[in-house]
Design a protein around this motif. Structure first.
Motif, PDB file in Angstrom:
ATOM      1  N   GLN A 197      10.473  -3.505  -3.444  1.00  0.00           N
ATOM      2  CA  GLN A 197      10.429  -3.144  -4.861  1.00  0.00           C
ATOM      3  C   GLN A 197       9.108  -3.576  -5.492  1.00  0.00           C
ATOM      4  O   GLN A 197       8.517  -2.839  -6.291  1.00  0.00           O
ATOM      5  N   LEU A 198       8.638  -4.761  -5.133  1.00  0.00           N
ATOM      6  CA  LEU A 198       7.346  -5.220  -5.635  1.00  0.00           C
ATOM      7  C   LEU A 198       6.227  -4.307  -5.161  1.00  0.00           C
ATOM      8  O   LEU A 198       5.306  -3.978  -5.920  1.00  0.00           O
ATOM      9  N   GLY A 199       6.297  -3.886  -3.885  1.00  0.00           N
ATOM     10  CA  GLY A 199       5.279  -2.993  -3.349  1.00  0.00           C
ATOM     11  C   GLY A 199       5.223  -1.667  -4.079  1.00  0.00           C
ATOM     12  O   GLY A 199       4.134  -1.110  -4.300  1.00  0.00           O
ATOM     13  N   GLU A 200       6.383  -1.157  -4.467  1.00  0.00           N
ATOM     14  CA  GLU A 200       6.403   0.094  -5.224  1.00  0.00           C
ATOM     15  C   GLU A 200       5.687  -0.071  -6.567  1.00  0.00           C
ATOM     16  O   GLU A 200       4.946   0.812  -7.011  1.00  0.00           O
ATOM     17  N   LYS A 201       5.877  -1.204  -7.228  1.00  0.00           N
ATOM     18  CA  LYS A 201       5.217  -1.441  -8.501  1.00  0.00           C
ATOM     19  C   LYS A 201       3.703  -1.571  -8.340  1.00  0.00           C
ATOM     20  O   LYS A 201       2.938  -1.174  -9.221  1.00  0.00           O
ATOM     21  N   LEU A 202       3.260  -2.145  -7.205  1.00  0.00           N
ATOM     22  CA  LEU A 202       1.837  -2.378  -6.984  1.00  0.00           C
ATOM     23  C   LEU A 202       1.145  -1.211  -6.283  1.00  0.00           C
ATOM     24  O   LEU A 202      -0.061  -1.265  -6.048  1.00  0.00           O
ATOM     25  N   GLY A 203       1.902  -0.183  -5.933  1.00  0.00           N
ATOM     26  CA  GLY A 203       1.294   0.997  -5.332  1.00  0.00           C
ATOM     27  C   GLY A 203       1.013   0.894  -3.850  1.00  0.00           C
ATOM     28  O   GLY A 203       0.141   1.604  -3.330  1.00  0.00           O
ATOM     29  N   THR A 204       1.734   0.029  -3.139  1.00  0.00           N
ATOM     30  CA  THR A 204       1.551  -0.017  -1.687  1.00  0.00           C
ATOM     31  C   THR A 204       2.129   1.251  -1.064  1.00  0.00           C
ATOM     32  O   THR A 204       2.992   1.922  -1.651  1.00  0.00           O
ATOM     33  N   LEU A 205       1.662   1.569   0.139  1.00  0.00           N
ATOM     34  CA  LEU A 205       2.069   2.785   0.832  1.00  0.00           C
ATOM     35  C   LEU A 205       2.916   2.436   2.048  1.00  0.00           C
ATOM     36  O   LEU A 205       2.905   1.293   2.531  1.00  0.00           O
ATOM     37  N   THR A 206       3.642   3.429   2.545  1.00  0.00           N
ATOM     38  CA  THR A 206       4.411   3.230   3.771  1.00  0.00           C
ATOM     39  C   THR A 206       3.449   2.900   4.903  1.00  0.00           C
ATOM     40  O   THR A 206       2.580   3.703   5.234  1.00  0.00           O
ATOM     41  N   PRO A 207       3.557   1.715   5.470  1.00  0.00           N
ATOM     42  CA  PRO A 207       2.557   1.309   6.462  1.00  0.00           C
ATOM     43  C   PRO A 207       2.666   2.111   7.746  1.00  0.00           C
ATOM     44  O   PRO A 207       3.765   2.369   8.248  1.00  0.00           O
ATOM     45  N   GLY A 208       1.521   2.522   8.270  1.00  0.00           N
ATOM     46  CA  GLY A 208       1.459   3.227   9.548  1.00  0.00           C
ATOM     47  C   GLY A 208       0.682   2.407  10.558  1.00  0.00           C
ATOM     48  O   GLY A 208      -0.203   1.619  10.199  1.00  0.00           O
ATOM     49  N   MET A 209       1.010   2.569  11.811  1.00  0.00           N
ATOM     50  CA  MET A 209       0.381   1.802  12.885  1.00  0.00           C
ATOM     51  C   MET A 209      -0.206   2.772  13.905  1.00  0.00           C
ATOM     52  O   MET A 209       0.458   3.716  14.321  1.00  0.00           O
ATOM     53  N   GLU A 210      -1.446   2.544  14.286  1.00  0.00           N
ATOM     54  CA  GLU A 210      -2.039   3.305  15.388  1.00  0.00           C
ATOM     55  C   GLU A 210      -1.720   2.572  16.684  1.00  0.00           C
ATOM     56  O   GLU A 210      -2.270   1.505  16.963  1.00  0.00           O
ATOM     57  N   ASN A 211      -0.835   3.151  17.462  1.00  0.00           N
ATOM     58  CA  ASN A 211      -0.366   2.553  18.708  1.00  0.00           C
ATOM     59  C   ASN A 211      -0.718   3.497  19.846  1.00  0.00           C
ATOM     60  O   ASN A 211       0.110   4.306  20.281  1.00  0.00           O
ATOM     61  N   PRO A 212      -1.944   3.433  20.359  1.00  0.00           N
ATOM     62  CA  PRO A 212      -2.404   4.446  21.316  1.00  0.00           C
ATOM     63  C   PRO A 212      -1.718   4.336  22.668  1.00  0.00           C
ATOM     64  O   PRO A 212      -1.215   3.282  23.054  1.00  0.00           O
ATOM     65  N   CYS A 213      -1.705   5.450  23.375  1.00  0.00           N
ATOM     66  CA  CYS A 213      -1.192   5.472  24.741  1.00  0.00           C
ATOM     67  C   CYS A 213      -2.271   4.935  25.674  1.00  0.00           C
ATOM     68  O   CYS A 213      -3.381   5.461  25.720  1.00  0.00           O
TER      69      CYS A 213
END
Length: 484
Positions: free
Chosen positions: A88-104
């Motif tokens: 909820q705090l992240g939504e107020k501060l404008g954080t985004l859904t975190p993505g991870m680069e996990n290469p093969c």
């Protein structure tokens, strides 16, 4: 005349063979039904074949491999109450859904055989299925953001809540400063002097993986640790010249004692802890004794996260650690995931003209390679720097620092080239201007550099969410093309 008695004798004589035949026929088992039989070939003498050497077992065709076990169904753990509040705090501060680069890193014809985070995710699968037999260790290297422990404390507690808790891991004999939490340190009252590899002037004694050592400044210097049911412990100590003896006590009982020779070598001393013991004391007999760390963890499966943060550090400063000691201690810890959370100090030194991009790239590459050589079975994840702003006053006060984008680009390049995953926490925070929103919410210290309180917790939650999302998503990958 007909002789009846003679006739009876001849009749019995003739009937005996016939009765025998009938009896033999009735006693035989009935023949099994079969198809038309071929006439048997006439047997002839067989010419013996020439003798050949015996077939070696190794030359025999390999047995058919058993089918692979059914894959673990990866389900995202339910968020904790704290995680819900931080979302909820992240939504107020404008954080985004975190993505991870996990290469093969190991492709195959039909699917990716191994991703960069595969070894760690395999350990999570074993913890989920109940087949794990040992703790899953995470080694988190970083700067002051990590030394404060609050970011990785969230990672530790969230993962431990989902997969089990195996204890605290590597601890320091005392805090690095008179202030701050003691969750990762013992309790000492000014009797130990800390030295770190982040100091401007290199300390005279070697460092291990923690980048820290404590040296006693008085006789009978003591540090006390609260126990949490750990059955065994390990004292990492340096056999410094004239350093004197160290001993480990619990409940009035001496558990272990060092045997110093003054040769300057680093040593590891393991000891058993009595059941039910509540405290553990590390005692220096004299001035100058050196403790590199104390390891306390349970033997049961679960998560252990070692906080290996050093204030003011960057990758090049971590290379100040003694290479042999670094490799030996990291191999002893045998982590399944190594976190490299660096970049903020690199950007500042670039801005101040104390470094260049070539040095930044070379230092991070060498540090990652050194760590991977010490723990080749571990996954690795490079986390980029958080948003950073200029200090001071006026219109430039909250303007993004220069070189931040360049450092992120270099760290991503090194991570993917060295077979590591990469997490851009700057973008997950919301990109440029995100730290200003943290500042306006009162979640950054007055230096405008270090987040505090829930600001730190939110950063830890972003890393945790990215790891868990990547774990679930990897279980759904069917082709190498689906892996970033």
């Amino acid at each position: 005349m007909f002789d009846a008695s003679r006739a009876r004798r001849w009749t019995g004589f003739l009937l005996l063979p016939l009765l025998g035949v009938l009896t033999w026929g009735l006693s035989r088992p009935p023949p099994e039904p079969s198809s038309h039989r071929r006439p048997r070939a006439k047997r002839t003498a067989r010419t013996p074949a020439p003798r050949s050497p015996p077939v070696l077992l190794a030359r025999a065709p390999p047995p058919k491999a058993p089918p692979p076990p059914a894959p673990i169904r990866r389900t995202r753990p339910a968020p904790s109450p704290r995680a819900l509040r931080l979302h909820q705090l992240g939504e107020k501060l404008g954080t985004l859904t975190p993505g991870m680069e996990n290469p093969c890193v190991t492709p195959s014809e039909e699917r990716c055989a191994r991703t960069a985070l595969g070894p760690f995710f395999d350990s999570l699968d074993a913890l989920t299925s109940g087949t794990a037999t040992a703790p899953t260790v995470i080694s988190a290297f970083g700067n002051s953001l990590i030394a404060g422990d609050r970011i990785v404390d969230v990672v530790r507690e969230e993962l431990s809540g989902a997969f089990g808790d195996s204890g605290r891991g590597v601890l320091l004999v005392d805090r690095l400063a008179p202030y701050g939490p003691r969750a990762r340190a013992g309790f000492a009252q000014g009797e130990w002097e800390p030295r770190t590899l982040g100091e401007l002037q290199l300390a005279p004694l070697p460092f291990g993986i923690s980048g820290v050592y404590h040296q006693s400044v008085s006789a009978r210097a003591r540090s006390r640790f609260t126990l949490e049911g750990e059955p065994r412990g390990t004292l990492w100590w340096l056999d410094a010249p004239e350093g004197g003896q160290l001993s480990v006590h619990s409940q009035g009982q001496v558990l272990a004692t060092t045997e110093p020779q003054g040769d300057g070598q680093a040593r590891s001393l393991a000891f058993d802890i009595p059941a039910g013991a509540r405290t553990l004391d590390v005692v220096a007999d004299g001035k100058g004794a050196v403790v590199l760390g104390v390891v306390l963890q349970r033997s049961r499966p679960g998560i252990v996260l070692d906080t290996l943060g050093v204030p003011s550090s960057d990758a090049n400063l971590f290379l100040r650690s003694n290479e042999d000691l670094f490799r030996a201690q990291l191999a002893e810890r045998s982590p399944r995931l190594m976190l490299f959370i660096l970049g903020g100090n690199e950007a500042k030194r670039l801005e101040w003209g104390r470094s260049n991009l070539e040095e930044v790239e070379e230092g991070l590459r060498d540090f990652v390679r050194r760590a991977r050589a010490a723990a080749p079975g571990s996954a690795c994840l490079v986390v980029g720097p958080i948003d950073a702003v200029r200090g001071g006053t006026g219109p430039q006060r909250l303007v993004q620092r220069p070189y931040l984008d360049e450092v992120i680009t270099v760290e991503r390049k090194i991570a993917l080239a060295e077979g590591c995953a990469f997490f851009d926490i700057f973008s997950a925070m919301g990109g440029e201007g995100s730290l200003a929103r943290f500042i306006e919410a009162g979640l950054v210290h007055d230096d405008l550099v270090h987040p505090r309180g829930q600001g730190l917790d939110l950063l830890g939650q972003l890393i945790t969410d990215a790891l868990l999302s990547a774990w679930v998503e990897e279980g759904q990958v069917s082709t190498t093309e689906a892996v970033p």
